[in-house]
Design a protein around this motif. Structure first.
Motif, mmCIF file in Angstrom:
data_model
loop_
_atom_site.group_PDB
_atom_site.id
_atom_site.type_symbol
_atom_site.label_atom_id
_atom_site.label_comp_id
_atom_site.label_asym_id
_atom_site.label_seq_id
_atom_site.Cartn_x
_atom_site.Cartn_y
_atom_site.Cartn_z
ATOM 1 N N UNK A 38 0.835 -1.197 0.000
ATOM 2 C CA UNK A 38 0.000 0.000 0.000
ATOM 3 C C UNK A 38 0.868 1.245 0.000
ATOM 4 N N UNK A 39 0.514 2.255 -0.796
ATOM 5 C CA UNK A 39 1.254 3.519 -0.736
ATOM 6 C C UNK A 39 0.971 4.239 0.573
ATOM 7 N N UNK A 40 1.773 5.239 0.865
ATOM 8 C CA UNK A 40 1.571 5.990 2.099
ATOM 9 C C UNK A 40 0.300 6.828 2.039
ATOM 10 N N UNK A 41 0.032 7.439 0.899
ATOM 11 C CA UNK A 41 -1.107 8.350 0.763
ATOM 12 C C UNK A 41 -2.088 7.796 -0.259
ATOM 13 N N UNK A 42 -3.371 7.819 0.086
ATOM 14 C CA UNK A 42 -4.422 7.368 -0.817
ATOM 15 C C UNK A 42 -5.472 8.469 -0.959
#
Length: 660
Positions: A38-42
């Protein structure tokens, strides 16, 4: 010779082709959405009318560090979400606060973490700026992972990075001597994630299932073995990496020294002497780990310990007991030295040795980072014998008062960078009250910490501390009202404790206390269904006390309306619930037209109407009568009253609105 060359050429070609195949497959898999880490920012939602977008730090981001574990340990790999709206105001000042569980706020709710205190304090000290502090604390990570988080956090375009790390170098995830870079690289490959899914988690560990067992399984760290120097070097290298990342990004960096519970927490592991040594230490321990220790008893115990030290002195348990005896005898300075010696001799160093702070100070000086000397701040605030239970709740985690002191210390370091007015700060008690430091959560925290210290391997030397924390929980429990106790008893650890307690208090019509708990819940879970419910109930608590909203409270209602607007299309929230929330909030603001629009729309959703019958109809009846639609109000009362078997009650609500 030619044949040998052909063999080596064939091997090289095979290696190159294999590597190219892996790279090609990895490149294709990166096109598959949702497969990799998962990326840090969504991105969560977009508001076409305003052109604003709602973003969050992903709670799944941290699982990249926990991928090889299952059970409760894997569940710990969820980072708290931080929500923010873009485009940001031009005067925004964003701080990224990175570290492990201390930064996360454990064992307290995140709204009581140092990051939250820092945001409130900095907002006071710098009213010209829109302050935002992003809490990127992740349970149990060592400095290698902290450095990786800092690198990923630069996507947030921070104005300042604050790092608090150093306690987890021996036992934390990606700690010293564990092939950090290669292990992390392999775990981030999309190919690894695909294989994990297909084979049910290749290389995934079923045991241990939680952090306590994981740490215990890693065993002791010998006093004179290479592990301690390796840990110092790992911390040094990773802090240098953090410094270099910030230098390249031209972002100021604050490095914090770290604090441990020296005067309260006993060593986790200790070497022992011979049988004569053990007999003397055992006799002293029986005296010094009881509740009250008379001075003459402490003197006798100290004599036993001095005799044991004459036999063999390099033992953590011995020095800790000496510290307790010296403290009781009023020899506080000597006690402080004994307690710190005990920490450095601990062969299961859950608390970082004192040398780690020397590393942090050296790297800050080497790279020109701002040093927040948190250790000095706590030593100055603590009694002479050292930092103890006044500021801590276990070996390294702060009490809420400790979190506030950490934030204030960091704020003073920011004053070296920015023109902020420290004279505008309020008292620590004022910030604790605003953020919702509540007895119900202290009861749970002390019980949790007491239970932790009663587990192996902590229980061997910390059984007396487990009992002490249980006593603190009982004392806090006596301060609770009957409704608060019932709320705690009914809480099933799903959702914030304060929300469960608030709902119970509201049911019992204790609206003043319920209002305080709903306010805390709203801070704890913003931009969620639970947070929206807390906002509505908080407003109704004020209304039920027959008080008018203040200007500040009206601003908070409007902020909740903005949250409801972003979440209206979230399946986890639902359109009907969003209409219910909007209608209730507009009702509290006495904005009748939008209130009626949203409440009626929510009412016409049959399943929702039955579930929220009373909460929904109470406000809807007011708005229908205000609009002159009395017969519609009565018709709706008969409809919902018939569905829930309380027609007379709902009709009475309408008639009550018609009375002058």
């Amino acid at each position: 010779m030619a044949a040998t060359n052909r063999v080596w050429l064939f091997r090289l070609a095979t290696l190159v082709v294999g590597a190219a195949l892996v790279v090609g497959v990895e490149g294709l898999l990166r096109l598959v959405p949702g497969l990799g880490p998962s990326p840090l920012v969504v991105t969560l939602a977009e508001d076409e009318a305003s052109g604003e977008s709602l973003y969050a730090t992903s709670r799944f981001y941290a699982q990249r560090f926990f991928a090889q574990y299952k059970g409760r340990l894997a569940a710990a790999g969820q980072m708290g979400e931080h929500f923010f709206v873009e485009p940001a105001p031009a005067n925004r000042y964003r701080v990224v606060f990175v570290g492990a569980s201390t930064v996360q706020g454990f064992p307290h709710p995140r709204r009581l973490a140092a990051a939250s205190f820092l945001q409130a304090m900095l907002a006071d000290a710098w009213p010209e700026r829109e302050v935002e502090v992003v809490n990127l604390g992740i349970t149990s990570i060592a400095s290698f992972a902290v450095a990786q988080v800092v690198e990923d956090a630069l996507v947030l375009s921070p104005d300042l990075v604050v790092v608090y790390t150093g306690h987890n170098e021996f036992y934390g995830l990606y700690g010293a001597g564990r092939n950090q870079r290669l292990q992390y690289f392999l775990r981030q490959l999309h190919l690894t994630h695909l294989v994990d899914r297909l084979l049910g988690g290749i290389g995934t560990r079923d045991e241990p299932t939680d952090l306590i067992k994981m740490v215990a399984a890693r065993g002791e760290v010998p006093l004179h073995g290479p592990g301690r120097a390796t840990a110092e070097q790992s911390l040094r290298d990773n802090l240098r990496r953090v410094s270099q990342l910030c230098e390249r990004a031209q972002v100021p960096l604050v490095l914090c020294t770290i604090v441990a519970n020296d005067a309260g927490f006993a060593p986790v592991g200790s070497t022992e002497g011979d049988e004569a040594w053990k007999a003397r230490v055992e006799q002293a321990a029986q005296v010094l780990t009881q509740g009250y220790v008379a001075p003459e008893d402490a003197k006798g115990a100290l004599q036993q310990l001095e005799q044991a030290a004459a036999l063999s002195s390099e033992h953590a348990w011995l020095w800790y007991l000496q510290g307790r005896a010296l403290e009781r005898l009023g020899r506080a300075t000597e006690a402080q030295r004994a307690f710190r010696k005990a920490r450095d001799l601990d062969i299961m160093p859950w608390r970082a040795p004192t040398a780690h702070n020397a590393v942090i100070r050296a790297v800050a000086k080497e790279h020109g980072a701002v040093l927040a000397d948190v250790e000095v701040a706590f030593v100055d605030a603590a009694p002479t014998q050292g930092v103890g239970w006044e500021w801590m709740v276990d070996h390294v985690h702060f009490s809420v008062a400790g979190q506030a002191l950490l934030a204030r210390t960091v704020l003073h370091s920011i004053a070296a960078l920015e023109a902020i007015d420290l004279g505008l700060l309020r008292s620590a008690e004022a910030y604790r009250r605003d953020l919702g430091d509540l007895p119900v959560e202290r009861v749970v925290a002390y019980n949790k910490m007491g239970a932790m210290l009663a587990q192996a391997p902590l229980h061997q030397y910390n059984g007396h501390n487990a009992r002490y924390l249980k006593q603190l929980a009982a004392m806090e429990g006596q301060r609770l009202s009957l409704g608060e106790r019932r709320g705690v008893e009914q809480w099933i650890e799903q959702g914030p404790l304060v929300l469960a307690v608030a709902d119970q208090l509201f049911t019992e019509r204790d609206f003043a206390r319920a209002q305080v708990h709903y306010a805390a819940a709203l801070r704890e879970v913003p931009f969620t269904r639970r947070g929206l419910w807390a906002a509505v109930q908080w407003g109704w608590c004020i209304k039920m006390q027959e008080m008018a909203l203040t200007d500040k409270q009206r601003d908070e209602v409007r902020a909740a309306l903005k949250q409801a607007g972003f979440l209206a299309h979230d399946p986890a929230v639902g359109a009907s619930f969003a209409d219910f929330v909007k209608g209730q909030l507009y009702h509290l603001l006495a904005e009748h037209d939008p209130a009626l629009l949203h409440l009626e729309r929510a009412f016409l959703a049959e399943d929702f109407r039955r579930r929220y019958a009373l909460s929904l109809f109470q406000a809807l009846a007011v708005e229908l009568v205000w609009a002159g639609r009395v017969e519609d109000a009565r018709e709706y009362a008969r409809l919902v009253g018939g569905e829930v078997g309380q027609e007379a009650h709902f009709l009475r609500i309408v008639e009550d609105q018609l009375r002058p």
